[in-house]
Design a protein around this motif. Structure first.
Motif, PDB file in Angstrom:
ATOM      1  N   ASN A  33      30.147  12.249  -9.870  1.00 27.89           N
ATOM      2  CA  ASN A  33      31.443  12.676 -10.392  1.00 27.89           C
ATOM      3  C   ASN A  33      31.611  14.196 -10.370  1.00 27.89           C
ATOM      4  O   ASN A  33      32.719  14.690 -10.475  1.00 27.89           O
ATOM      5  CB  ASN A  33      31.709  12.078 -11.779  1.00 27.89           C
ATOM      6  CG  ASN A  33      30.766  12.565 -12.847  1.00 27.89           C
ATOM      7  OD1 ASN A  33      30.118  13.602 -12.708  1.00 27.89           O
ATOM      8  ND2 ASN A  33      30.701  11.830 -13.944  1.00 27.89           N
ATOM      9  N   LYS A  34      30.525  14.947 -10.209  1.00 32.98           N
ATOM     10  CA  LYS A  34      30.687  16.407 -10.108  1.00 32.98           C
ATOM     11  C   LYS A  34      31.399  16.751  -8.800  1.00 32.98           C
ATOM     12  O   LYS A  34      32.222  17.657  -8.760  1.00 32.98           O
ATOM     13  CB  LYS A  34      29.333  17.120 -10.197  1.00 32.98           C
ATOM     14  CG  LYS A  34      28.562  16.833 -11.477  1.00 32.98           C
ATOM     15  CD  LYS A  34      29.360  17.141 -12.740  1.00 32.98           C
ATOM     16  CE  LYS A  34      28.587  16.858 -14.010  1.00 32.98           C
ATOM     17  NZ  LYS A  34      28.360  15.441 -14.280  1.00 32.98           N
ATOM     18  N   LYS A  37      35.004  15.949  -9.484  1.00 31.95           N
ATOM     19  CA  LYS A  37      35.647  16.898 -10.391  1.00 31.95           C
ATOM     20  C   LYS A  37      35.834  18.274  -9.749  1.00 31.95           C
ATOM     21  O   LYS A  37      36.739  19.009 -10.093  1.00 31.95           O
ATOM     22  CB  LYS A  37      34.850  17.019 -11.698  1.00 31.95           C
ATOM     23  CG  LYS A  37      34.961  15.761 -12.558  1.00 31.95           C
ATOM     24  CD  LYS A  37      34.465  15.985 -13.975  1.00 31.95           C
ATOM     25  CE  LYS A  37      32.964  15.897 -14.075  1.00 31.95           C
ATOM     26  NZ  LYS A  37      32.510  15.999 -15.485  1.00 31.95           N
ATOM     27  N   ASN A  61      23.577  18.792 -14.694  1.00 27.88           N
ATOM     28  CA  ASN A  61      23.970  18.392 -13.341  1.00 27.88           C
ATOM     29  C   ASN A  61      25.168  19.204 -12.860  1.00 27.88           C
ATOM     30  O   ASN A  61      25.272  19.547 -11.681  1.00 27.88           O
ATOM     31  CB  ASN A  61      24.318  16.903 -13.308  1.00 27.88           C
ATOM     32  CG  ASN A  61      23.115  16.023 -13.614  1.00 27.88           C
ATOM     33  OD1 ASN A  61      21.983  16.380 -13.296  1.00 27.88           O
ATOM     34  ND2 ASN A  61      23.356  14.882 -14.240  1.00 27.88           N
ATOM     35  N   GLY A 174      30.407  12.073 -20.417  1.00 30.52           N
ATOM     36  CA  GLY A 174      29.923  13.236 -21.145  1.00 30.52           C
ATOM     37  C   GLY A 174      31.157  13.844 -21.794  1.00 30.52           C
ATOM     38  O   GLY A 174      31.444  13.632 -22.965  1.00 30.52           O
ATOM     39  N   THR A 175      31.946  14.558 -20.983  1.00 30.20           N
ATOM     40  CA  THR A 175      33.214  15.093 -21.475  1.00 30.20           C
ATOM     41  C   THR A 175      34.318  14.040 -21.434  1.00 30.20           C
ATOM     42  O   THR A 175      35.383  14.253 -22.023  1.00 30.20           O
ATOM     43  CB  THR A 175      33.668  16.280 -20.598  1.00 30.20           C
ATOM     44  OG1 THR A 175      33.924  15.788 -19.272  1.00 30.20           O
ATOM     45  CG2 THR A 175      32.606  17.362 -20.530  1.00 30.20           C
ATOM     46  N   GLY A 176      34.113  12.962 -20.668  1.00 26.98           N
ATOM     47  CA  GLY A 176      35.130  11.923 -20.519  1.00 26.98           C
ATOM     48  C   GLY A 176      36.159  12.224 -19.440  1.00 26.98           C
ATOM     49  O   GLY A 176      37.070  11.423 -19.204  1.00 26.98           O
ATOM     50  N   THR A 178      35.957  12.237 -16.164  1.00 31.17           N
ATOM     51  CA  THR A 178      35.965  11.262 -15.067  1.00 31.17           C
ATOM     52  C   THR A 178      36.573   9.937 -15.522  1.00 31.17           C
ATOM     53  O   THR A 178      37.494   9.419 -14.876  1.00 31.17           O
ATOM     54  CB  THR A 178      34.524  11.015 -14.568  1.00 31.17           C
ATOM     55  OG1 THR A 178      33.909  12.273 -14.312  1.00 31.17           O
ATOM     56  CG2 THR A 178      34.522  10.152 -13.319  1.00 31.17           C
ATOM     57  N   TYR A 251      22.719   9.533 -18.558  1.00 29.82           N
ATOM     58  CA  TYR A 251      24.020   8.891 -18.767  1.00 29.82           C
ATOM     59  C   TYR A 251      24.012   7.405 -18.391  1.00 29.82           C
ATOM     60  O   TYR A 251      24.452   6.557 -19.164  1.00 29.82           O
ATOM     61  CB  TYR A 251      25.102   9.588 -17.935  1.00 29.82           C
ATOM     62  CG  TYR A 251      25.364  11.022 -18.317  1.00 29.82           C
ATOM     63  CD1 TYR A 251      26.267  11.337 -19.324  1.00 29.82           C
ATOM     64  CD2 TYR A 251      24.726  12.070 -17.660  1.00 29.82           C
ATOM     65  CE1 TYR A 251      26.528  12.656 -19.662  1.00 29.82           C
ATOM     66  CE2 TYR A 251      24.976  13.397 -17.993  1.00 29.82           C
ATOM     67  CZ  TYR A 251      25.878  13.680 -18.998  1.00 29.82           C
ATOM     68  OH  TYR A 251      26.127  14.982 -19.329  1.00 29.82           O
ATOM     69  N   SER A 275      27.602   7.702 -11.161  1.00 29.13           N
ATOM     70  CA  SER A 275      28.086   9.063 -11.415  1.00 29.13           C
ATOM     71  C   SER A 275      27.120  10.137 -10.923  1.00 29.13           C
ATOM     72  O   SER A 275      27.296  11.319 -11.221  1.00 29.13           O
ATOM     73  CB  SER A 275      28.392   9.230 -12.904  1.00 29.13           C
ATOM     74  OG  SER A 275      27.326   8.756 -13.695  1.00 29.13           O
ATOM     75  N   GLY A 276      26.115   9.731 -10.141  1.00 27.50           N
ATOM     76  CA  GLY A 276      25.207  10.718  -9.533  1.00 27.50           C
ATOM     77  C   GLY A 276      24.172  11.229 -10.516  1.00 27.50           C
ATOM     78  O   GLY A 276      23.748  10.497 -11.411  1.00 27.50           O
TER      79      GLY A 276
END
Ligand code: PLP
Length: 291
Positions: A33-34, A37, A61, A174-176, A178, A251, A275-276
């Motif tokens: 997801n990085k 994002k 990450n 994490g932050t939500g 994604t 995660y 999410s990697g």
């Protein structure tokens, strides 16, 4: 703007049949997801920025992904973090070592002045006239939306192809950023997640800073403390690996524990978005080994 779609792989784990969206395979360093994002930054003209500023954990990450992005673009990367532990400084490993190799410039601040340092960072950023870009911790900003929408488009095309009309998509938060943008971009689906950092209330607050919490987003309960080692999590990590896919220890393991517990409440087909973050496993496995 597009990249090659990542594969959808059938996967069976402890009696659950599902598919895994292999976003972990999207890029060797900018994983999962990085990549999604930071997608709009990947398509930013290299000359538009000269320095990227961010902050957060020293094995994060997001830090490694931003370091890789800046390395590719030729941008200076300034990262503010709490003082690095002596053992890590003496023998760098994991995301920390890789990010330094990619040219990250680390700004260490003592834990007690970290919050003040972040306020200074935001304030001075607002006044800088040069070509500096501030990326909030974890890439949690509205610019993340476009890349997550591209992921949603791939999922929608796959559903159509497979004739799936009822789908639940699982991915940890994490932050939500994604999970929330995914839910907002896939109103025809359900999205389930876990609040790996700080609990459901904290997660909803984080999401609300970006968009109204989507109605089709469900936060499954979890009892694990963020990034703490638990034998059950190591166990599920190893079992998943044996089943054929390596997931991250921080995660994904928490998401899987919740899926196993709440599987009966999930109707229709299930898709897990990887999410990697597998690169972060080196430092987590070292912590498990020290126990
Ligand atoms: C960063 C990260 C997350 C959290 O993503 P958010 O968009 O901040 O919720 C989940 N899984 C992995 C592996 C990550 O590295």
């Amino acid at each position: 703007m597009h990249c090659d779609p990542t594969p959808f792989e059938p996967f069976r784990f402890r009696g659950i049949d599902l598919h895994v969206k292999r976003d972990d395979l999207i890029h060797p360093l900018l994983s999962g997801n990085k990549y999604r994002k930071l997608f709009s930054r990947l398509h930013t003209d290299p000359g538009a920025i000269d320095t990227l500023v961010s902050y957060g954990g020293v094995q994060s990450n997001a830090m490694l992904s931003i370091a890789a992005l800046c390395h590719e673009k030729g941008w200076r990367f300034e990262y503010t973090a709490k003082t690095v532990p002596e053992h890590l400084k003496a023998n760098p490993y994991g995301n920390y070592a890789q990010a330094l190799d990619l040219g990250m410039y680390l700004v260490e601040v003592p834990p007690r002045s970290y919050d003040a340092a972040l306020s200074d960072l935001r304030e001075s950023y607002g006044m800088r006239a040069d070509k500096t870009l501030l990326v909030p911790q974890g890439g949690a900003d509205p610019a993340a939306r476009i890349g997550v929408e591209a992921l949603a488009d791939e999922i929608r095309a796959w559903m159509k192809d497979k004739g799936i009309d009822r789908l639940t998509v699982a991915t940890p938060s994490g932050t939500g950023t994604t999970a929330a943008y995914l839910a907002a971009s896939l109103p025809e689906c359900h999205v389930v997640t876990v609040a790996a950092v700080g609990g459901p209330t904290y997660l909803k607050t984080q999401i609300s800073a970006l968009l109204p919490v989507p109605k089709n987003l469900r936060i499954l309960p979890t009892r694990f403390r963020f990034a703490a080692p638990y034998p059950e999590l190591l166990n599920v990590y190893e079992a998943l690996k044996t089943a054929g896919i390596e997931f991250d220890l921080v995660y994904a393991t928490v998401m899987w524990m919740a899926l196993l517990e709440y599987r009966d409440t999930i109707k229709g087909a299930l898709l897990y978005v990887h999410s990697g973050g597998v690169g972060g496993n080196e430092s987590m496995l070292a912590r498990y080994a020290r126990l």
